[in-house]
Design a protein around this motif. Structure first.
Motif, PDB file in Angstrom:
ATOM      1  N   VAL A  31       0.847  -1.205   0.000  1.00  0.00           N
ATOM      2  CA  VAL A  31       0.000   0.000   0.000  1.00  0.00           C
ATOM      3  C   VAL A  31       0.882   1.255   0.000  1.00  0.00           C
ATOM      4  CG1 VAL A  31      -1.554   1.367   1.474  1.00  0.00           C
ATOM      5  CG2 VAL A  31      -2.053  -1.044   1.036  1.00  0.00           C
ATOM      6  N   LEU A  32       1.945   1.238   0.791  1.00  0.00           N
ATOM      7  CA  LEU A  32       2.837   2.412   0.858  1.00  0.00           C
ATOM      8  C   LEU A  32       3.506   2.667  -0.496  1.00  0.00           C
ATOM      9  CD1 LEU A  32       4.157   4.568   2.688  1.00  0.00           C
ATOM     10  CD2 LEU A  32       6.005   2.962   3.041  1.00  0.00           C
ATOM     11  N   LEU A  33       3.955   1.593  -1.143  1.00  0.00           N
ATOM     12  CA  LEU A  33       4.621   1.757  -2.445  1.00  0.00           C
ATOM     13  C   LEU A  33       3.641   2.288  -3.492  1.00  0.00           C
ATOM     14  CD1 LEU A  33       7.199   1.398  -4.109  1.00  0.00           C
ATOM     15  CD2 LEU A  33       6.486  -0.941  -4.589  1.00  0.00           C
TER      16      LEU A  33
ATOM     17  N   PHE B 208      14.586  -5.316   2.435  1.00  0.00           N
ATOM     18  CA  PHE B 208      13.837  -4.201   3.041  1.00  0.00           C
ATOM     19  C   PHE B 208      14.599  -2.887   2.836  1.00  0.00           C
ATOM     20  CE2 PHE B 208      10.642  -6.025   6.339  1.00  0.00           C
ATOM     21  CZ  PHE B 208      10.159  -6.905   5.390  1.00  0.00           C
ATOM     22  N   THR B 209      15.944  -2.963   2.909  1.00  0.00           N
ATOM     23  CA  THR B 209      16.737  -1.749   2.702  1.00  0.00           C
ATOM     24  C   THR B 209      16.581  -1.269   1.252  1.00  0.00           C
ATOM     25  OG1 THR B 209      18.319  -2.647   4.276  1.00  0.00           O
ATOM     26  CG2 THR B 209      19.061  -0.754   2.995  1.00  0.00           C
ATOM     27  N   ALA B 210      16.629  -2.209   0.302  1.00  0.00           N
ATOM     28  CA  ALA B 210      16.461  -1.850  -1.108  1.00  0.00           C
ATOM     29  C   ALA B 210      15.057  -1.282  -1.342  1.00  0.00           C
ATOM     30  CB  ALA B 210      16.708  -3.071  -1.992  1.00  0.00           C
ATOM     31  N   TYR B 211      14.044  -1.882  -0.696  1.00  0.00           N
ATOM     32  CA  TYR B 211      12.670  -1.364  -0.795  1.00  0.00           C
ATOM     33  C   TYR B 211      12.626   0.084  -0.293  1.00  0.00           C
ATOM     34  CZ  TYR B 211       7.851  -0.460   0.572  1.00  0.00           C
ATOM     35  OH  TYR B 211       6.615   0.122   0.745  1.00  0.00           O
ATOM     36  N   PHE B 212      13.325   0.341   0.820  1.00  0.00           N
ATOM     37  CA  PHE B 212      13.361   1.700   1.371  1.00  0.00           C
ATOM     38  C   PHE B 212      13.957   2.670   0.351  1.00  0.00           C
ATOM     39  CE2 PHE B 212      16.014   4.920   3.514  1.00  0.00           C
ATOM     40  CZ  PHE B 212      14.999   5.690   4.047  1.00  0.00           C
ATOM     41  N   VAL B 213      15.068   2.250  -0.300  1.00  0.00           N
ATOM     42  CA  VAL B 213      15.715   3.125  -1.290  1.00  0.00           C
ATOM     43  C   VAL B 213      14.737   3.442  -2.424  1.00  0.00           C
ATOM     44  CG1 VAL B 213      17.586   3.268  -2.998  1.00  0.00           C
ATOM     45  CG2 VAL B 213      18.057   2.343  -0.724  1.00  0.00           C
ATOM     46  N   VAL B 214      14.041   2.405  -2.931  1.00  0.00           N
ATOM     47  CA  VAL B 214      13.077   2.603  -4.019  1.00  0.00           C
ATOM     48  C   VAL B 214      11.993   3.585  -3.591  1.00  0.00           C
ATOM     49  CG1 VAL B 214      11.217   1.457  -5.318  1.00  0.00           C
ATOM     50  CG2 VAL B 214      13.453   0.370  -5.132  1.00  0.00           C
ATOM     51  N   THR B 215      11.387   3.331  -2.438  1.00  0.00           N
ATOM     52  CA  THR B 215      10.241   4.141  -2.011  1.00  0.00           C
ATOM     53  C   THR B 215      10.667   5.569  -1.687  1.00  0.00           C
ATOM     54  OG1 THR B 215       9.452   2.094  -1.048  1.00  0.00           O
ATOM     55  CG2 THR B 215       8.174   4.032  -0.563  1.00  0.00           C
ATOM     56  N   VAL B 216      11.827   5.708  -1.069  1.00  0.00           N
ATOM     57  CA  VAL B 216      12.240   7.064  -0.698  1.00  0.00           C
ATOM     58  C   VAL B 216      12.593   7.875  -1.955  1.00  0.00           C
ATOM     59  CG1 VAL B 216      14.760   6.947  -0.262  1.00  0.00           C
ATOM     60  CG2 VAL B 216      13.311   8.260   1.255  1.00  0.00           C
ATOM     61  N   ILE B 217      13.156   7.225  -2.973  1.00  0.00           N
ATOM     62  CA  ILE B 217      13.447   7.941  -4.227  1.00  0.00           C
ATOM     63  C   ILE B 217      12.140   8.428  -4.861  1.00  0.00           C
ATOM     64  CG2 ILE B 217      14.181   7.604  -6.632  1.00  0.00           C
ATOM     65  CD1 ILE B 217      16.529   5.979  -5.620  1.00  0.00           C
ATOM     66  N   VAL B 218      11.134   7.528  -4.891  1.00  0.00           N
ATOM     67  CA  VAL B 218       9.833   7.897  -5.472  1.00  0.00           C
ATOM     68  C   VAL B 218       9.243   9.089  -4.720  1.00  0.00           C
ATOM     69  CG1 VAL B 218       7.452   7.090  -5.774  1.00  0.00           C
ATOM     70  CG2 VAL B 218       9.351   5.593  -6.381  1.00  0.00           C
ATOM     71  N   ARG B 219       9.287   9.033  -3.398  1.00  0.00           N
ATOM     72  CA  ARG B 219       8.661  10.082  -2.582  1.00  0.00           C
ATOM     73  C   ARG B 219       9.445  11.397  -2.668  1.00  0.00           C
ATOM     74  NH1 ARG B 219       4.597   8.082   0.587  1.00  0.00           N
ATOM     75  NH2 ARG B 219       4.611   9.994   1.818  1.00  0.00           N
ATOM     76  N   ILE B 220      10.783  11.301  -2.763  1.00  0.00           N
ATOM     77  CA  ILE B 220      11.585  12.529  -2.872  1.00  0.00           C
ATOM     78  C   ILE B 220      11.290  13.215  -4.211  1.00  0.00           C
ATOM     79  CG2 ILE B 220      13.942  13.365  -3.246  1.00  0.00           C
ATOM     80  CD1 ILE B 220      14.883  11.469  -1.056  1.00  0.00           C
ATOM     81  N   GLU B 221      11.216  12.418  -5.281  1.00  0.00           N
ATOM     82  CA  GLU B 221      10.916  13.015  -6.584  1.00  0.00           C
ATOM     83  C   GLU B 221       9.548  13.693  -6.558  1.00  0.00           C
ATOM     84  OE1 GLU B 221      11.237  10.456 -10.014  1.00  0.00           O
ATOM     85  OE2 GLU B 221      10.290  11.965 -11.289  1.00  0.00           O
TER      86      GLU B 221
END
Lengths: 57, 238
Positions: A31-33, B208-221
């Protein structure tokens, strides 16, 4: 539906707590993604609608 | 760090890293899930229930790691006015909150069969619950003011004050009598966990760390573009 059922019945029985933990993880992170991707798509749309530099309108 | 203060430069780098981060997330989580659910053995005491560890422990690690990263970014924003630091803190906060919620829920699902209770007011559990509230407070403060800069400043101060909770979480199992087991991976003398269980645990943590990198890049953009639009509208309005 049938392949999903076949897959589900082929999964080893781990009691009543293991799979719910994994399902919660998939749900929360999924959901977050999806929310983040939607947010970025909206931001991209809005940014593209801005007039470019030099455009007088 | 200041090289990437320019959002355009950061976006170029982020867009180059993004596909690799997505690939790493899929590969690491796919392999990690295979090991966690099929290739790792049951525990001699906990049986199959030990498999909850492979989502619970990485979630708890990420909850603390993301908070520490937000605190560093907040300090950077307050001291050096780094423009991307505020954006990173805003982007990472919901991700950290999600990992903390996941640690709490999966811990509860693990606690019921092992301790006979969904929840106990134990030092480790309570300090992680406080971490979750810190994340909620951080997100609320970011949006609590009409002037976003004031919200960012207040949230940054909260993030820095809340850092004191991180060592409390880490050492709570040593300082107080607790139901929660002591550290078995990050400890003096090396991991006490068998390699057959350590492998999926580290794979899931890396995933989980790689997931964090993906999600944080999306959110920063998304945040950079949203700020650009906001600035443009303000200029039009003024």
């Amino acid at each position: 539906m049938t392949p999903l059922l076949t897959f589900a019945t082929a999964m080893p029985a781990y009691g009543e707590y293991v799979y719910p933990a994994y399902l919660v993880a998939v749900a929360v992170l999924g959901v977050l993604l999806i929310a983040s991707l939607r947010r970025r798509a909206r931001a991209r749309r809005e940014a593209q609608s801005l007039p470019t530099r030099g455009d007088s309108t | 760090m200041h090289r990437f203060a320019n959002p355009n430069r950061f976006l170029r780098l982020a867009r180059a890293v993004f596909p690799w981060a997505v690939g790493a997330t899929v590969a690491l989580l796919g392999t990690g899930l295979y090991y966690a659910l099929f290739a790792s053995p049951p525990d001699y005491q906990q049986g199959e229930t030990v498999r909850i560890m492979y989502v619970h422990v990485p979630s708890a690690w990420m909850a603390m790691f993301v908070y520490a990263a937000i605190a560093v970014a907040s300090a950077s924003a307050l001291i050096w006015k780094h423009p991307l630091a505020d954006i990173f803190a805003r982007a990472a906060s919901p991700i950290g909150a999600a990992f903390t919620l996941l640690a709490l829920v999966t811990g509860s699902l693990w606690g019921k069969p092992m301790w006979g209770a969904w929840w106990v007011w134990d030092a480790r559990l309570t300090s992680v619950l406080i971490l979750f509230f810190l994340y909620l407070g951080h997100m609320a403060l970011l949006n609590a003011f009409d002037d976003p800069a004031r919200g960012q400043r207040a949230a940054a101060i909260l993030a820095l004050v809340g850092v004191v909770n991180l060592p409390v979480i880490k050492f709570s199992v040593d300082w107080w009598n607790t139901l929660h087991q002591p550290a078995s991976v990050v400890r003096m003398g090396g991991p006490s966990i068998h390699p057959d269980m350590l492998t999926p645990l580290l794979l899931m943590a890396a995933g989980f760390t790689a997931y964090f990198v993906v999600t944080v890049i999306v959110r920063i953009e998304a945040e950079i573009l949203a700020r650009r639009v906001r600035a443009h509208r303000l200029m039009q309005g003024g």
